[in-house]
Design a protein around this motif. Structure first.
Motif, PDB file in Angstrom:
ATOM      1  N   ASN A 126      15.715  24.777  58.202  1.00  0.00           N
ATOM      2  CA  ASN A 126      16.845  25.547  57.661  1.00  0.00           C
ATOM      3  C   ASN A 126      17.021  26.842  58.460  1.00  0.00           C
ATOM      4  O   ASN A 126      16.184  27.192  59.305  1.00  0.00           O
ATOM      5  CB  ASN A 126      16.721  25.779  56.148  1.00  0.00           C
ATOM      6  N   ASP A 171      17.033  13.614  52.815  1.00  0.00           N
ATOM      7  CA  ASP A 171      18.347  14.091  52.357  1.00  0.00           C
ATOM      8  C   ASP A 171      18.193  14.940  51.093  1.00  0.00           C
ATOM      9  O   ASP A 171      18.905  15.931  50.911  1.00  0.00           O
ATOM     10  CB  ASP A 171      19.284  12.912  52.090  1.00  0.00           C
ATOM     11  N   SER A 174      17.055  18.232  52.047  1.00  0.00           N
ATOM     12  CA  SER A 174      18.166  18.980  52.630  1.00  0.00           C
ATOM     13  C   SER A 174      19.029  19.645  51.552  1.00  0.00           C
ATOM     14  O   SER A 174      19.546  20.742  51.752  1.00  0.00           O
ATOM     15  CB  SER A 174      18.995  18.027  53.487  1.00  0.00           C
ATOM     16  N   THR A 175      19.160  18.993  50.386  1.00  0.00           N
ATOM     17  CA  THR A 175      19.990  19.599  49.320  1.00  0.00           C
ATOM     18  C   THR A 175      19.299  20.812  48.689  1.00  0.00           C
ATOM     19  O   THR A 175      19.943  21.618  48.041  1.00  0.00           O
ATOM     20  CB  THR A 175      20.322  18.591  48.192  1.00  0.00           C
ATOM     21  N   GLY A 178      17.606  22.834  52.921  1.00  0.00           N
ATOM     22  CA  GLY A 178      18.601  22.866  54.000  1.00  0.00           C
ATOM     23  C   GLY A 178      19.822  23.677  53.564  1.00  0.00           C
ATOM     24  O   GLY A 178      20.237  24.628  54.231  1.00  0.00           O
ATOM     25  N   SER A 179      20.385  23.300  52.414  1.00  0.00           N
ATOM     26  CA  SER A 179      21.563  24.019  51.897  1.00  0.00           C
ATOM     27  C   SER A 179      21.150  25.284  51.158  1.00  0.00           C
ATOM     28  O   SER A 179      21.990  26.158  50.924  1.00  0.00           O
ATOM     29  CB  SER A 179      22.326  23.125  50.907  1.00  0.00           C
ATOM     30  N   ALA A 182      22.412  28.871  51.575  1.00  0.00           N
ATOM     31  CA  ALA A 182      23.798  29.117  51.130  1.00  0.00           C
ATOM     32  C   ALA A 182      23.837  29.404  49.633  1.00  0.00           C
ATOM     33  O   ALA A 182      24.621  30.248  49.179  1.00  0.00           O
ATOM     34  CB  ALA A 182      24.681  27.910  51.461  1.00  0.00           C
ATOM     35  N   TYR A 183      22.990  28.718  48.855  1.00  0.00           N
ATOM     36  CA  TYR A 183      22.974  28.986  47.400  1.00  0.00           C
ATOM     37  C   TYR A 183      22.541  30.440  47.160  1.00  0.00           C
ATOM     38  O   TYR A 183      23.093  31.138  46.319  1.00  0.00           O
ATOM     39  CB  TYR A 183      22.006  28.065  46.649  1.00  0.00           C
ATOM     40  N   THR A 261      23.336  19.654  43.742  1.00  0.00           N
ATOM     41  CA  THR A 261      22.515  18.907  44.710  1.00  0.00           C
ATOM     42  C   THR A 261      22.921  17.432  44.747  1.00  0.00           C
ATOM     43  O   THR A 261      22.862  16.804  45.804  1.00  0.00           O
ATOM     44  CB  THR A 261      21.006  19.055  44.406  1.00  0.00           C
ATOM     45  N   ALA A 264      25.770  17.252  47.096  1.00  0.00           N
ATOM     46  CA  ALA A 264      25.313  17.353  48.491  1.00  0.00           C
ATOM     47  C   ALA A 264      24.682  16.032  48.944  1.00  0.00           C
ATOM     48  O   ALA A 264      24.908  15.576  50.073  1.00  0.00           O
ATOM     49  CB  ALA A 264      24.311  18.497  48.625  1.00  0.00           C
ATOM     50  N   ARG A 267      27.270  13.495  49.688  1.00  0.00           N
ATOM     51  CA  ARG A 267      27.913  13.773  50.983  1.00  0.00           C
ATOM     52  C   ARG A 267      27.005  13.325  52.140  1.00  0.00           C
ATOM     53  O   ARG A 267      27.486  12.778  53.136  1.00  0.00           O
ATOM     54  CB  ARG A 267      28.238  15.274  51.084  1.00  0.00           C
TER      55      ARG A 267
END
Ligand SMILES: NC(=O)c1ccc[n+]([C@@H]2O[C@H](COP(=O)([O-])OP(=O)(O)OC[C@H]3O[C@@H](n4cnc5c(N)ncnc54)[C@H](OP(=O)(O)O)[C@@H]3O)[C@@H](O)[C@H]2O)c1
Length: 275
Positions: A126, A171, A174-175, A178-179, A182-183, A261, A264, A267
């Motif tokens: 990240n 994955d 990543s939620t 990784g993300s 941003a949260y 999540t 995400a 996606r």
């Protein structure tokens, strides 16, 4: 402690590749050699140093193949849609013992193993990698030995912590991590807006909120306590924080994070399917 790494090539050294490069050039890291590539001279030129050979493929069309020739570690930092083409380009030049590591979201190990014959791993770092505080999920492919996994781990430990996980979980990781930055930034933005609503200047609000996030995070790390215990210590019975937390609890953040999540994750699956 000095970390010794074998020769490394980074193919596609933009935001994420560049963040990892910043870990590799730290004084305590000794890499046998570091070669990085980009397409444009604008991207390549600033990365060159006494420790880094930086190649622009716009100027040196076979630069990617030259970069991986003799490299033990080949880190792929190009966009997910380009991974297969880049791997096909590199395959003839890879050393038999090359360890290929992709940071591309959504591109499976099976896809990459179908193109190159040797060891392949997937990593999901990240953005706090830039300041050496990344969390990287690392998944090994079917041909990766324990020694090769250890080398890949060493690479990402130059920019933070590493969690070795099966690929089925990458994955989901990543939620969260990784993300996750941003949260956190989103929470900071909203609390800062609230501080401005309460009459503070933008600078005052930013100082209060940024320092509170940083201070709370450092307290969490240095105290070794769980966050719920630290929260209890701020929350006196019948006090002001208790009232505020009571309102936040009504928002059911657990359910909200679950939905965020899941969105995400859905996606990530769409992207893996090429959408
Ligand atoms: N950013 C994140 O938070 C993050 C987190 C985890 C994983 N990732 C993954 O990291 C990868 C890169 O993302 P990014 O945000 O770092 O993108 P980026 O900043 O656009 O970096 C990609 C780099 O690849 C270079 N490049 C493109 N085609 C190339 C080629 N054929 N040969 C050599 N270099 C080439 C580009 O150079 P030019 O600009 O000169 O074309 C660019 O500098 C993605 O696969 C993404 O899924 C990103």
């Amino acid at each position: 402690m000095t970390v010794s790494l074998p020769s490394i090539a980074i193919i596609g050294t933009g935001s994420m590749g560049g963040a990892i490069l910043s870990g590799l050039v730290r004084p305590e890291v000794e890499a046998a050699s570091i070669t990085v590539t980009n397409r444009s001279v604008a991207k390549a030129a600033p990365l060159a140093s006494d420790r880094v050979v930086s190649v622009a493929t716009d100027v040196t069309p076979d630069g990617n193949r030259v970069a991986v020739t003799g490299a033990r570690i080949v880190l792929l930092g190009v966009k997910p849609a380009m991974i297969s083409d880049v791997l096909r380009e590199l395959a003839p030049a890879l050393s038999p013992d090359a360890i290929v590591i992709s940071v591309a979201a959504g591109v499976t190990i099976a896809t990459m193993e179908a193109i190159v014959p040797g060891a392949v791993l997937r990593a999901m770092p990240n953005t706090p990698a830039v300041v050496g505080r990344a969390v990287t999920g690392l998944s090994r492919g079917s041909r990766v030995s324990d020694a090769e996994l250890a080398i890949a781990r060493d690479v990402f430990e130059t920019v933070g912590d590493v969690l070795v996980i099966p690929e089925e979980k990458i994955d989901a990781l990543s939620t969260i991590s990784g993300s996750g930055p941003a949260y956190v930034f989103y929470l900071i933005e909203e609390l800062t807006r609230t501080a401005v609503d309460l009459g503070f200047t933008a600078d005052e609000a930013a100082l209060m909120v940024n320092t509170t996030f940083l201070g709370a995070a450092e307290l969490l790390v240095s105290s070794g306590e769980n966050p719920d215990e630290l929260r209890r210590r701020v929350t006196s019975p019948k006090g002001t924080t208790e009232r505020a937390i009571g309102v936040l609890e009504q928002a059911d953040l657990h359910e909200l994070f679950g939905r965020a999540t899941s969105a995400a994750l859905a996606r990530a699956r769409e992207m893996a399917a090429g959408a």
